[in-house]
Motif scaffolding. Structure first.
Motif, mmCIF file in Angstrom:
data_model
loop_
_atom_site.group_PDB
_atom_site.id
_atom_site.type_symbol
_atom_site.label_atom_id
_atom_site.label_comp_id
_atom_site.label_asym_id
_atom_site.label_seq_id
_atom_site.Cartn_x
_atom_site.Cartn_y
_atom_site.Cartn_z
ATOM 1 N N LEU A 1 -7.696 -5.254 3.365
ATOM 2 C CA LEU A 1 -6.270 -5.023 3.571
ATOM 3 C C LEU A 1 -6.009 -4.025 4.686
ATOM 4 O O LEU A 1 -4.996 -4.098 5.372
ATOM 5 C CB LEU A 1 -5.625 -4.522 2.270
ATOM 6 N N SER A 2 -6.930 -3.069 4.870
ATOM 7 C CA SER A 2 -6.801 -2.072 5.925
ATOM 8 C C SER A 2 -8.192 -1.572 6.282
ATOM 9 O O SER A 2 -9.046 -1.431 5.414
ATOM 10 C CB SER A 2 -5.933 -0.906 5.445
ATOM 11 N N PHE A 3 -8.416 -1.306 7.576
ATOM 12 C CA PHE A 3 -9.748 -0.929 8.038
ATOM 13 C C PHE A 3 -9.593 -0.211 9.365
ATOM 14 O O PHE A 3 -9.156 -0.801 10.339
ATOM 15 C CB PHE A 3 -10.571 -2.221 8.211
ATOM 16 N N GLY A 4 -9.892 1.092 9.404
ATOM 17 C CA GLY A 4 -9.808 1.805 10.668
ATOM 18 C C GLY A 4 -9.417 3.252 10.470
ATOM 19 O O GLY A 4 -9.303 3.736 9.346
ATOM 20 N N ASN A 5 -9.217 3.949 11.588
ATOM 21 C CA ASN A 5 -8.843 5.358 11.548
ATOM 22 C C ASN A 5 -7.346 5.526 11.323
ATOM 23 O O ASN A 5 -6.542 4.769 11.861
ATOM 24 C CB ASN A 5 -9.228 6.062 12.852
ATOM 25 N N THR A 6 -7.015 6.549 10.566
ATOM 26 C CA THR A 6 -5.615 6.916 10.390
ATOM 27 C C THR A 6 -5.253 7.968 11.434
ATOM 28 O O THR A 6 -6.128 8.609 12.009
ATOM 29 C CB THR A 6 -5.358 7.519 8.993
ATOM 30 N N ALA A 7 -3.972 8.158 11.645
ATOM 31 C CA ALA A 7 -3.451 9.228 12.501
ATOM 32 C C ALA A 7 -2.363 9.946 11.718
ATOM 33 O O ALA A 7 -1.769 9.384 10.802
ATOM 34 C CB ALA A 7 -2.888 8.639 13.794
ATOM 35 N N ALA A 8 -2.120 11.188 12.081
ATOM 36 C CA ALA A 8 -1.081 11.977 11.410
ATOM 37 C C ALA A 8 0.235 11.204 11.430
ATOM 38 O O ALA A 8 0.631 10.660 12.457
ATOM 39 C CB ALA A 8 -0.910 13.321 12.092
ATOM 40 N N GLY A 9 0.866 11.114 10.265
ATOM 41 C CA GLY A 9 2.138 10.410 10.163
ATOM 42 C C GLY A 9 2.017 8.968 9.711
ATOM 43 O O GLY A 9 3.018 8.340 9.365
ATOM 44 N N ASP A 10 0.798 8.414 9.708
ATOM 45 C CA ASP A 10 0.610 7.043 9.230
ATOM 46 C C ASP A 10 0.967 6.950 7.754
ATOM 47 O O ASP A 10 0.682 7.860 6.969
ATOM 48 C CB ASP A 10 -0.847 6.582 9.384
ATOM 49 N N SER A 11 1.574 5.848 7.386
ATOM 50 C CA SER A 11 1.904 5.609 5.985
ATOM 51 C C SER A 11 1.629 4.144 5.677
ATOM 52 O O SER A 11 2.148 3.262 6.361
ATOM 53 C CB SER A 11 3.372 5.945 5.726
ATOM 54 N N LEU A 12 0.794 3.907 4.690
ATOM 55 C CA LEU A 12 0.437 2.551 4.294
ATOM 56 C C LEU A 12 0.885 2.336 2.862
ATOM 57 O O LEU A 12 0.882 3.262 2.058
ATOM 58 C CB LEU A 12 -1.081 2.357 4.393
ATOM 59 N N SER A 13 1.245 1.088 2.539
ATOM 60 C CA SER A 13 1.708 0.788 1.202
ATOM 61 C C SER A 13 1.085 -0.525 0.730
ATOM 62 O O SER A 13 1.017 -1.488 1.494
ATOM 63 C CB SER A 13 3.235 0.687 1.204
ATOM 64 N N PHE A 14 0.628 -0.547 -0.520
ATOM 65 C CA PHE A 14 -0.004 -1.720 -1.102
ATOM 66 C C PHE A 14 0.526 -1.902 -2.516
ATOM 67 O O PHE A 14 0.961 -0.946 -3.146
ATOM 68 C CB PHE A 14 -1.534 -1.537 -1.165
ATOM 69 N N THR A 15 0.451 -3.123 -3.025
ATOM 70 C CA THR A 15 0.817 -3.384 -4.412
ATOM 71 C C THR A 15 -0.475 -3.661 -5.179
ATOM 72 O O THR A 15 -1.273 -4.509 -4.775
ATOM 73 C CB THR A 15 1.772 -4.594 -4.522
ATOM 74 N N LEU A 16 -0.677 -2.921 -6.274
ATOM 75 C CA LEU A 16 -1.872 -3.078 -7.089
ATOM 76 C C LEU A 16 -1.737 -4.341 -7.927
ATOM 77 O O LEU A 16 -0.769 -4.508 -8.661
ATOM 78 C CB LEU A 16 -2.049 -1.849 -7.995
ATOM 79 N N GLY A 17 -2.719 -5.242 -7.793
ATOM 80 C CA GLY A 17 -2.729 -6.482 -8.566
ATOM 81 C C GLY A 17 -3.828 -6.456 -9.614
ATOM 82 O O GLY A 17 -4.590 -5.494 -9.720
ATOM 83 N N ALA A 18 -3.907 -7.532 -10.384
ATOM 84 C CA ALA A 18 -4.874 -7.631 -11.479
ATOM 85 C C ALA A 18 -6.322 -7.514 -10.993
ATOM 86 O O ALA A 18 -7.205 -7.100 -11.747
ATOM 87 C CB ALA A 18 -4.678 -8.949 -12.222
ATOM 88 N N GLU A 19 -6.564 -7.856 -9.712
ATOM 89 C CA GLU A 19 -7.935 -7.806 -9.181
ATOM 90 C C GLU A 19 -8.388 -6.386 -8.863
ATOM 91 O O GLU A 19 -9.547 -6.139 -8.619
ATOM 92 C CB GLU A 19 -8.068 -8.697 -7.940
ATOM 93 N N GLY A 20 -7.460 -5.430 -8.837
ATOM 94 C CA GLY A 20 -7.817 -4.048 -8.538
ATOM 95 C C GLY A 20 -7.675 -3.735 -7.064
ATOM 96 O O GLY A 20 -7.392 -4.609 -6.238
ATOM 97 N N LEU A 21 -7.864 -2.454 -6.721
ATOM 98 C CA LEU A 21 -7.748 -1.997 -5.346
ATOM 99 C C LEU A 21 -8.825 -0.943 -5.105
ATOM 100 O O LEU A 21 -8.924 0.027 -5.856
ATOM 101 C CB LEU A 21 -6.352 -1.401 -5.115
ATOM 102 N N TYR A 22 -9.649 -1.157 -4.069
ATOM 103 C CA TYR A 22 -10.745 -0.249 -3.728
ATOM 104 C C TYR A 22 -10.388 0.478 -2.439
ATOM 105 O O TYR A 22 -10.033 -0.153 -1.443
ATOM 106 C CB TYR A 22 -12.036 -1.057 -3.561
ATOM 107 N N ILE A 23 -10.457 1.809 -2.474
ATOM 108 C CA ILE A 23 -10.062 2.627 -1.324
ATOM 109 C C ILE A 23 -11.213 3.558 -0.945
ATOM 110 O O ILE A 23 -11.741 4.270 -1.797
ATOM 111 C CB ILE A 23 -8.814 3.476 -1.653
#
Length: 124
Positions: free
Chosen positions: A50-72
């Motif tokens: 769903l996301s892969f890479g470097n963040t920068a100050a001020g970045d905001s990401l949003s995801f919806t947690l589903g039955a399959e789970g979410l790995y961060i």
């Protein structure tokens, strides 16, 4: 809705997220600086990316947690704030591996997540 640290598996800290059936669970990641960040559907990095890479100050990401789970995976956790429906989660490490598992109020194992028709939901 509750978010509790459930257990650890290797380097991964697993959080159990309990929400009413049908209630969307929003996972937000806010960056205050540079961190390597990976987000996948499922229980590890073999799931849908769903996301892969470097963040920068001020970045905001949003995801919806589903039955399959979410790995961060956060390479530099102090630069990322991860919240589940507004509740901050952390494993207290500099480099984090977090797994969010959705428990939609069913008492019992999380194995049968395909079953979404529940007669017990008196709903809010």
């Amino acid at each position: 809705m509750t978010v509790t640290e459930d257990r650890k598996s290797g380097k991964t800290t697993i959080f159990k997220v309990t929400a009413s059936s049908g209630t969307p669970v929003e996972v937000k990641i806010a960056a205050t600086g540079t961190s390597w960040l990976e987000v996948y559907k499922g229980e590890n990095s073999k799931g849908e990316k769903l996301s892969f890479g470097n963040t920068a100050a001020g970045d905001s990401l949003s995801f919806t947690l589903g039955a399959e789970g979410l790995y961060i995976k956060s390479g530099y956790s102090p630069a990322t704030t991860i919240t589940v429906n507004g509740q901050e989660i952390t494993d207290g490490k500099t480099s984090s591996r977090l797994l969010l598992e959705l428990d939609s109020g069913a008492s019992g194992g999380a194995e049968g997540t395909e079953n979404t028709a529940g007669s017990e939901n008196t709903g809010e």
